[in-house]
Write a protein that holds these residues in place. Structure first.
Motif, mmCIF file in Angstrom:
data_model
loop_
_atom_site.group_PDB
_atom_site.id
_atom_site.type_symbol
_atom_site.label_atom_id
_atom_site.label_comp_id
_atom_site.label_asym_id
_atom_site.label_seq_id
_atom_site.Cartn_x
_atom_site.Cartn_y
_atom_site.Cartn_z
ATOM 1 N N PRO A 143 -6.145 35.064 -45.659
ATOM 2 C CA PRO A 143 -5.712 33.957 -44.805
ATOM 3 C C PRO A 143 -4.986 34.417 -43.544
ATOM 4 N N ALA A 144 -4.210 35.490 -43.642
ATOM 5 C CA ALA A 144 -3.492 35.988 -42.460
ATOM 6 C C ALA A 144 -4.460 36.461 -41.376
ATOM 7 N N VAL A 145 -5.593 37.023 -41.801
ATOM 8 C CA VAL A 145 -6.613 37.453 -40.840
ATOM 9 C C VAL A 145 -7.224 36.237 -40.155
ATOM 10 N N LEU A 146 -7.509 35.192 -40.930
ATOM 11 C CA LEU A 146 -8.049 33.965 -40.353
ATOM 12 C C LEU A 146 -7.032 33.317 -39.419
ATOM 13 N N ALA A 147 -5.760 33.414 -39.760
ATOM 14 C CA ALA A 147 -4.719 32.856 -38.889
ATOM 15 C C ALA A 147 -4.752 33.523 -37.520
ATOM 16 N N GLN A 148 -4.890 34.845 -37.505
ATOM 17 C CA GLN A 148 -4.942 35.551 -36.226
ATOM 18 C C GLN A 148 -6.202 35.190 -35.456
ATOM 19 N N ARG A 149 -7.309 34.981 -36.174
ATOM 20 C CA ARG A 149 -8.534 34.552 -35.505
ATOM 21 C C ARG A 149 -8.328 33.188 -34.848
ATOM 22 N N ALA A 150 -7.629 32.295 -35.554
ATOM 23 C CA ALA A 150 -7.357 30.972 -34.991
ATOM 24 C C ALA A 150 -6.506 31.102 -33.728
ATOM 25 N N VAL A 151 -5.498 31.967 -33.769
ATOM 26 C CA VAL A 151 -4.638 32.165 -32.598
ATOM 27 C C VAL A 151 -5.442 32.747 -31.441
ATOM 28 N N ASP A 152 -6.314 33.698 -31.748
ATOM 29 C CA ASP A 152 -7.115 34.330 -30.700
ATOM 30 C C ASP A 152 -8.047 33.329 -30.013
ATOM 31 N N SER A 153 -8.402 32.252 -30.719
ATOM 32 C CA SER A 153 -9.282 31.248 -30.124
ATOM 33 C C SER A 153 -8.532 30.248 -29.253
ATOM 34 N N MET A 154 -7.205 30.267 -29.319
ATOM 35 C CA MET A 154 -6.394 29.359 -28.517
ATOM 36 C C MET A 154 -6.277 29.866 -27.081
ATOM 37 N N THR A 155 -5.973 28.944 -26.171
ATOM 38 C CA THR A 155 -5.605 29.318 -24.809
ATOM 39 C C THR A 155 -4.094 29.137 -24.694
ATOM 40 N N LEU A 156 -3.375 30.240 -24.769
ATOM 41 C CA LEU A 156 -1.912 30.233 -24.665
ATOM 42 C C LEU A 156 -1.536 30.934 -23.378
ATOM 43 N N LEU A 157 -0.982 30.173 -22.441
ATOM 44 C CA LEU A 157 -0.676 30.698 -21.116
ATOM 45 C C LEU A 157 0.830 30.893 -20.930
ATOM 46 N N GLY A 158 1.163 31.584 -19.861
ATOM 47 C CA GLY A 158 2.561 31.735 -19.503
ATOM 48 C C GLY A 158 3.128 30.421 -19.000
ATOM 49 N N PRO A 159 4.448 30.336 -18.828
ATOM 50 C CA PRO A 159 5.086 29.095 -18.401
ATOM 51 C C PRO A 159 4.553 28.595 -17.049
ATOM 52 N N ASP A 160 4.359 27.296 -16.955
ATOM 53 C CA ASP A 160 4.012 26.657 -15.681
ATOM 54 C C ASP A 160 5.342 26.339 -14.993
ATOM 55 N N ILE A 161 5.785 27.261 -14.145
ATOM 56 C CA ILE A 161 7.151 27.230 -13.616
ATOM 57 C C ILE A 161 7.336 26.087 -12.617
ATOM 58 N N LYS A 183 5.149 20.817 -19.196
ATOM 59 C CA LYS A 183 4.621 20.891 -20.557
ATOM 60 C C LYS A 183 3.147 20.491 -20.593
ATOM 61 N N ALA A 184 2.355 21.365 -21.227
ATOM 62 C CA ALA A 184 0.932 21.107 -21.473
ATOM 63 C C ALA A 184 0.561 21.871 -22.741
ATOM 64 N N PRO A 185 -0.519 21.482 -23.416
ATOM 65 C CA PRO A 185 -0.899 22.189 -24.653
ATOM 66 C C PRO A 185 -1.084 23.689 -24.458
ATOM 67 N N THR A 186 -1.526 24.106 -23.276
ATOM 68 C CA THR A 186 -1.790 25.531 -23.056
ATOM 69 C C THR A 186 -0.579 26.301 -22.553
ATOM 70 N N THR A 187 0.460 25.584 -22.092
ATOM 71 C CA THR A 187 1.636 26.268 -21.559
ATOM 72 C C THR A 187 2.906 26.004 -22.357
ATOM 73 N N TRP A 188 2.873 24.963 -23.197
ATOM 74 C CA TRP A 188 4.051 24.633 -24.004
ATOM 75 C C TRP A 188 3.696 24.291 -25.450
ATOM 76 N N GLY A 189 2.570 23.639 -25.649
ATOM 77 C CA GLY A 189 2.156 23.220 -26.981
ATOM 78 C C GLY A 189 2.490 21.766 -27.230
ATOM 79 N N PRO A 190 2.166 21.277 -28.422
ATOM 80 C CA PRO A 190 1.501 22.013 -29.497
ATOM 81 C C PRO A 190 0.032 22.311 -29.188
#
Length: 299
Positions: A143-161, A183-190
């Motif tokens: 499951p931990a490997v699948l968790a990292q795969r899920a994270v890798d599929s996300m678009t997580l960006l740096g702060p929108d200053i 705040k946006a899903p890609t810069t703050w979440g969820p």
């Protein structure tokens, strides 16, 4: 003796495509050293390897194609063989030896690929075609490997200053600086994603837990929230949750501005497959701000 099947050269494979299928076994070899078997889609050579007893294809079951995960028993008793199966597309003709005498519609032919490293050396095991009555089971994935795969599929960006004074503008020494991030899903979440394998699905949800602001003058500020966006109606008030005051102008720095770097820490909680856990990801964004002495503005 350990018997291995090794794929032969393309020349033999091509030759069998234009000749009637042939079959040879160790019984036809007076030396008993192995044999060669050719189907329309592949040729396999059986080689007896001296001094390696106890090795079994497919693990303790000893039957090829028994599942997606096989194992090889080393002389020291360890198992380190991994096999995968891929459905042959197209399927071999009805008279192919790869079907092992079975008619089309009765099971299917798969390409079996195994990777083994007995005694720490690179193994010679390669792909072969096998007939299976039922689709092979999928290998279990942690499951931990699948968790990292899920994270890798996300678009997580740096702060929108969103900072005041704004980039391109000018701020004053001694005056409040307001720092915030939009705040946006890609810069703050969820931000949520899932990954599945082997009948297990893991879902991960990422949110920014904090933003560390390096202000460019040697100081830093850590904010656990997105901060408050400055409005003109706030006047000369200080930010209630994420602010800074410069005590020196930026004229003496390289480029004449302070580089403000915002680093967000994403915390990702995941669960699935009877397990749960937490991961972190770091993202960074930067802007430049100019800070001057107040008399320089008034002159």
């Amino acid at each position: 003796m350990l018997t291995r099947r090794i794929a032969v050269t393309a020349a033999i494979v091509v030759a069998t495509a234009f000749a009637a299928p042939v079959s040879s076994s160790a019984e036809d070899d007076p030396k008993g050293g192995g044999g060669i078997e050719c189907g329309l889609y592949n040729c396999q050579v059986e080689v007896e390897v001296p001094g390696q007893a106890g090795g079994q294809e497919g693990g303790s079951g000893g039957s090829p194609g028994g599942g997606a995960g096989g194992s090889y028993e080393n002389p020291d008793g360890t198992l380190d063989k991994v096999c995968t199966y891929t459905l042959a597309d197209p399927q071999p003709p009805a008279d192919s030896l790869d079907r092992e005498g079975h008619r089309p519609g009765d099971g299917a032919v798969y390409e079996k690929s195994c990777s083994v490293a007995p005694d720490g050396e690179e193994d010679l095991w390669v792909a072969e075609m096998v007939w299976l009555a039922e689709p092979p089971g999928q290998e279990a994935v942690a499951p931990a490997v699948l968790a990292q795969r899920a994270v890798d599929s996300m678009t997580l960006l740096g702060p929108d200053i969103n900072i005041n004074p704004r980039p391109g503008g000018t701020g004053l020494v001694g005056m409040p600086v307001w720092m915030a991030v939009d705040k946006a899903p890609t810069t703050w979440g969820p931000n949520t994603a899932s990954a599945s394998a082997g009948g297990v699905t893991v879902t991960a949800t990422a949110k920014v837990a904090k933003v560390m602001w390096a202000m460019g003058d040697g100081s830093s500020v850590t904010c656990t929230g997105p901060g408050t966006v400055y409005r003109k109606s706030y006047g000369l008030k200080a930010s209630p949750d994420c602010g800074h005051v410069y005590t020196r102008p930026s004229a003496d720095t390289s480029g004449g501005t302070y580089t403000v770097t915002a680093t967000s820490t994403w915390v990702i909680n995941w669960q699935g497959g009877g397990a749960s856990g937490q991961l972190t990801e770091i993202r960074t964004s930067s802007v430049a701000v100019a800070i001057v002495e107040s008399q320089a503005v008034n002159s």
